[in-house]
Design a protein around this motif. Structure first.
Motif, PDB file in Angstrom:
ATOM      1  N   ARG A  20       0.937  -1.261   0.130  1.00 36.61           N
ATOM      2  CA  ARG A  20       0.069  -0.037  -0.193  1.00 36.61           C
ATOM      3  C   ARG A  20       0.842   1.260  -0.154  1.00 36.61           C
ATOM      4  NH1 ARG A  20      -3.331   2.065   4.666  1.00 36.61           N
ATOM      5  NH2 ARG A  20      -2.941   0.367   5.525  1.00 36.61           N
ATOM      6  N   LEU A  21       2.226   1.335   0.745  1.00 34.76           N
ATOM      7  CA  LEU A  21       2.763   2.513   0.567  1.00 34.76           C
ATOM      8  C   LEU A  21       3.480   2.442  -0.763  1.00 34.76           C
ATOM      9  CD1 LEU A  21       4.551   1.741   4.072  1.00 34.76           C
ATOM     10  CD2 LEU A  21       3.296   3.682   3.703  1.00 34.76           C
ATOM     11  N   ILE A  22       3.876   1.704  -1.411  1.00 31.91           N
ATOM     12  CA  ILE A  22       4.416   1.638  -2.784  1.00 31.91           C
ATOM     13  C   ILE A  22       3.179   2.164  -3.579  1.00 31.91           C
ATOM     14  CG2 ILE A  22       5.490   0.480  -4.543  1.00 31.91           C
ATOM     15  CD1 ILE A  22       6.600  -1.638  -2.469  1.00 31.91           C
ATOM     16  N   ASP A  23       2.089   1.484  -3.438  1.00 32.30           N
ATOM     17  CA  ASP A  23       1.032   1.918  -4.537  1.00 32.30           C
ATOM     18  C   ASP A  23       0.874   3.589  -4.196  1.00 32.30           C
ATOM     19  OD1 ASP A  23       0.616  -0.609  -5.293  1.00 32.30           O
ATOM     20  OD2 ASP A  23      -1.121  -1.055  -3.984  1.00 32.30           O
ATOM     21  N   THR A  24       0.729   3.950  -2.978  1.00 26.55           N
ATOM     22  CA  THR A  24       0.482   5.272  -2.689  1.00 26.55           C
ATOM     23  C   THR A  24       1.507   6.218  -3.367  1.00 26.55           C
ATOM     24  OG1 THR A  24      -0.524   4.907  -0.654  1.00 26.55           O
ATOM     25  CG2 THR A  24       0.219   7.063  -0.583  1.00 26.55           C
ATOM     26  N   GLY A  25       2.937   5.683  -3.149  1.00 28.24           N
ATOM     27  CA  GLY A  25       3.860   6.407  -3.869  1.00 28.24           C
ATOM     28  C   GLY A  25       3.616   6.673  -5.477  1.00 28.24           C
ATOM     29  N   VAL A  26       3.325   5.466  -5.867  1.00 28.40           N
ATOM     30  CA  VAL A  26       3.409   5.635  -7.370  1.00 28.40           C
ATOM     31  C   VAL A  26       2.343   6.516  -7.826  1.00 28.40           C
ATOM     32  CG1 VAL A  26       2.490   4.290  -9.528  1.00 28.40           C
ATOM     33  CG2 VAL A  26       3.967   3.168  -7.817  1.00 28.40           C
ATOM     34  N   ALA A  27       1.267   6.406  -7.141  1.00 29.06           N
ATOM     35  CA  ALA A  27       0.097   7.442  -7.513  1.00 29.06           C
ATOM     36  C   ALA A  27       0.499   8.719  -7.171  1.00 29.06           C
ATOM     37  CB  ALA A  27      -1.241   7.160  -6.656  1.00 29.06           C
ATOM     38  N   LEU A  28       1.308   8.989  -6.048  1.00 29.48           N
ATOM     39  CA  LEU A  28       1.665  10.583  -5.816  1.00 29.48           C
ATOM     40  C   LEU A  28       2.856  10.978  -6.852  1.00 29.48           C
ATOM     41  CD1 LEU A  28       1.509  12.726  -3.749  1.00 29.48           C
ATOM     42  CD2 LEU A  28       3.415  11.355  -2.459  1.00 29.48           C
ATOM     43  N   VAL A  29       3.575  10.143  -7.218  1.00 29.55           N
ATOM     44  CA  VAL A  29       4.612  10.556  -8.027  1.00 29.55           C
ATOM     45  C   VAL A  29       3.943  10.763  -9.540  1.00 29.55           C
ATOM     46  CG1 VAL A  29       5.538   8.177  -8.999  1.00 29.55           C
ATOM     47  CG2 VAL A  29       6.858  10.422  -8.971  1.00 29.55           C
ATOM     48  N   ASP A  30       3.142   9.888  -9.962  1.00 32.15           N
ATOM     49  CA  ASP A  30       2.259  10.212 -11.244  1.00 32.15           C
ATOM     50  C   ASP A  30       1.517  11.700 -10.961  1.00 32.15           C
ATOM     51  OD1 ASP A  30       3.155   8.433 -12.798  1.00 32.15           O
ATOM     52  OD2 ASP A  30       1.671   6.763 -12.336  1.00 32.15           O
ATOM     53  N   ALA A  31       0.949  11.814 -10.026  1.00 28.45           N
ATOM     54  CA  ALA A  31       0.137  13.169 -10.110  1.00 28.45           C
ATOM     55  C   ALA A  31       0.843  14.168  -9.526  1.00 28.45           C
ATOM     56  CB  ALA A  31      -0.976  12.884  -8.872  1.00 28.45           C
ATOM     57  N   GLU A  32       1.735  14.212  -8.709  1.00 26.36           N
ATOM     58  CA  GLU A  32       2.520  15.578  -8.440  1.00 26.36           C
ATOM     59  C   GLU A  32       4.046  15.522  -8.659  1.00 26.36           C
ATOM     60  OE1 GLU A  32       1.350  16.708  -4.586  1.00 26.36           O
ATOM     61  OE2 GLU A  32      -0.462  16.076  -4.698  1.00 26.36           O
ATOM     62  N   GLY A  33       4.717  14.338  -9.203  1.00 27.41           N
ATOM     63  CA  GLY A  33       6.017  14.524  -9.555  1.00 27.41           C
ATOM     64  C   GLY A  33       6.963  13.948  -8.291  1.00 27.41           C
ATOM     65  N   ALA A  34       8.139  13.773  -8.393  1.00 26.94           N
ATOM     66  CA  ALA A  34       9.242  13.067  -7.780  1.00 26.94           C
ATOM     67  C   ALA A  34       9.306  13.918  -6.411  1.00 26.94           C
ATOM     68  CB  ALA A  34      10.551  12.772  -8.411  1.00 26.94           C
ATOM     69  N   ALA A 103       7.208   7.415 -25.443  1.00 24.65           N
ATOM     70  CA  ALA A 103       6.026   7.547 -24.793  1.00 24.65           C
ATOM     71  C   ALA A 103       5.902   7.435 -23.242  1.00 24.65           C
ATOM     72  CB  ALA A 103       5.028   6.711 -25.561  1.00 24.65           C
ATOM     73  N   PHE A 104       6.591   6.218 -22.697  1.00 23.03           N
ATOM     74  CA  PHE A 104       6.308   6.267 -21.100  1.00 23.03           C
ATOM     75  C   PHE A 104       7.008   7.525 -20.401  1.00 23.03           C
ATOM     76  CE2 PHE A 104       8.364   5.346 -17.182  1.00 23.03           C
ATOM     77  CZ  PHE A 104       7.555   4.603 -16.457  1.00 23.03           C
ATOM     78  N   ALA A 105       8.096   8.106 -21.077  1.00 21.25           N
ATOM     79  CA  ALA A 105       8.642   9.287 -20.424  1.00 21.25           C
ATOM     80  C   ALA A 105       7.702  10.537 -20.519  1.00 21.25           C
ATOM     81  CB  ALA A 105      10.068   9.693 -21.253  1.00 21.25           C
ATOM     82  N   ALA A 106       7.154  10.765 -21.686  1.00 17.92           N
ATOM     83  CA  ALA A 106       6.111  11.967 -21.566  1.00 17.92           C
ATOM     84  C   ALA A 106       4.998  11.593 -20.851  1.00 17.92           C
ATOM     85  CB  ALA A 106       5.680  11.933 -23.293  1.00 17.92           C
ATOM     86  N   GLU A 107       4.357  10.392 -20.729  1.00 12.43           N
ATOM     87  CA  GLU A 107       3.009   9.967 -19.985  1.00 12.43           C
ATOM     88  C   GLU A 107       3.216   9.930 -18.395  1.00 12.43           C
ATOM     89  OE1 GLU A 107       1.453   6.597 -21.896  1.00 12.43           O
ATOM     90  OE2 GLU A 107       1.579   7.608 -23.893  1.00 12.43           O
ATOM     91  N   HIS A 108       4.589   9.574 -18.063  1.00 12.51           N
ATOM     92  CA  HIS A 108       4.899   9.470 -16.387  1.00 12.51           C
ATOM     93  C   HIS A 108       6.039  10.294 -16.004  1.00 12.51           C
ATOM     94  CE1 HIS A 108       1.978   6.238 -16.753  1.00 12.51           C
ATOM     95  NE2 HIS A 108       2.475   5.903 -17.730  1.00 12.51           N
ATOM     96  N   ARG A 109       6.023  11.646 -16.208  1.00 12.95           N
ATOM     97  CA  ARG A 109       7.306  12.316 -16.121  1.00 12.95           C
ATOM     98  C   ARG A 109       7.623  12.244 -14.687  1.00 12.95           C
ATOM     99  NH1 ARG A 109      10.125  13.830 -19.816  1.00 12.95           N
ATOM    100  NH2 ARG A 109      10.914  15.494 -18.379  1.00 12.95           N
ATOM    101  N   GLY A 110       7.005  12.334 -13.642  1.00 15.57           N
ATOM    102  CA  GLY A 110       7.488  12.115 -12.207  1.00 15.57           C
ATOM    103  C   GLY A 110       8.149  10.886 -12.195  1.00 15.57           C
ATOM    104  N   MET A 111       7.489   9.832 -12.596  1.00 12.82           N
ATOM    105  CA  MET A 111       8.137   8.297 -12.402  1.00 12.82           C
ATOM    106  C   MET A 111       9.494   8.254 -13.167  1.00 12.82           C
ATOM    107  SD  MET A 111       8.015   5.559 -11.084  1.00 12.82           S
ATOM    108  CE  MET A 111       6.381   5.005 -10.498  1.00 12.82           C
ATOM    109  N   TYR A 112       9.288   9.017 -14.422  1.00 11.37           N
ATOM    110  CA  TYR A 112      10.572   8.786 -15.196  1.00 11.37           C
ATOM    111  C   TYR A 112      11.798   9.564 -14.577  1.00 11.37           C
ATOM    112  CZ  TYR A 112      13.488   9.314 -19.521  1.00 11.37           C
ATOM    113  OH  TYR A 112      14.640   9.234 -20.408  1.00 11.37           O
TER     114      TYR A 112
END
Length: 201
Positions: A20-34, A103-112
């Motif tokens: 759940r902590l990892i899932d939360t982090g994935v959602a957070l980085v996608d929404a708001e960046g690293a 495409a991944f880099a463009a769609e997932h800037r924070g995660m990338y």
């Protein structure tokens, strides 16, 4: 089941809260960046106390690394799907792989951004090198089939570096301004021509 502090209840292994902590982090980085990935904020959004993550991730870097591994897994899956939709010709496969990367880099800037942080890639024991190297191996294998006369790892390294630069500069808007391009496809074609030679007509 978990207590609020992240202690496994009797018979549990703690994996639920860890995931759940990892899932939360994935959602957070996608929404708001690293930059948003503080331990406190991840814990708050996961609904646990700020000390709970340290039961599974003694350091901030270990939690960030676990989140970044999810990114590499997703990139690998997207690359696999792109290759599944391509025939056996190696240059076409390399084009599909490079396109999936951009495409991944463009769609997932924070995660990338997180995935290629030097402090994560260079830290001992976090496993990100082992996670990222198979992707580089895919590039190298395809380059070896397209240009067998070269040192494939060197050419693949230069190609990857070029793609990384395109991904970053496109994400910042710099390439659109400098090149006048409104689509990354011509830039990708130019990158492949530069490293592989012009595509046979």
């Amino acid at each position: 089941m978990q207590t609020e502090e992240g202690r496994p209840e009797s018979g549990g292994d703690g994996g639920g809260l860890r995931d759940r902590l990892i899932d939360t982090g994935v959602a957070l980085v996608d929404a708001e960046g690293a930059a948003a990935l503080s331990l406190r904020e991840i814990a708050r959004r996961a609904g646990v106390s700020h000390g709970a993550p340290r039961r599974y991730f003694p350091t901030h870097l270990e939690l960030l690394s676990a989140i970044a591994r999810r990114g590499f897994a997703q990139l690998g899956a997207e690359a696999g799907r792109a290759l599944d939709g391509t025939g056996p010709e190696p240059r076409a496969r390399l084009t599909a792989l490079a396109g999936a990367y951009l495409a991944f880099a463009a769609e997932h800037r924070g995660m990338y951004e997180l995935m290629f942080r030097h402090d994560l890639l260079e830290s001992d024991g976090l496993g990100l090198r082992e996670t990222s190297l198979p992707l580089f191996g895919m590039f190298t294998d395809l380059v070896a089939r397209v240009r067998p006369e070269t040192e494939p790892a060197v050419v693949a390294g230069a190609l990857w570096a070029n793609l990384h630069g395109v991904a970053q500069l496109w994400g910042w808007g710099s390439l659109q301004l400098a090149s006048g391009a409104d689509d990354v496809a011509p830039l990708l074609a130019a990158v492949l021509d530069a490293h592989l030679g012009p595509e046979p007509r």
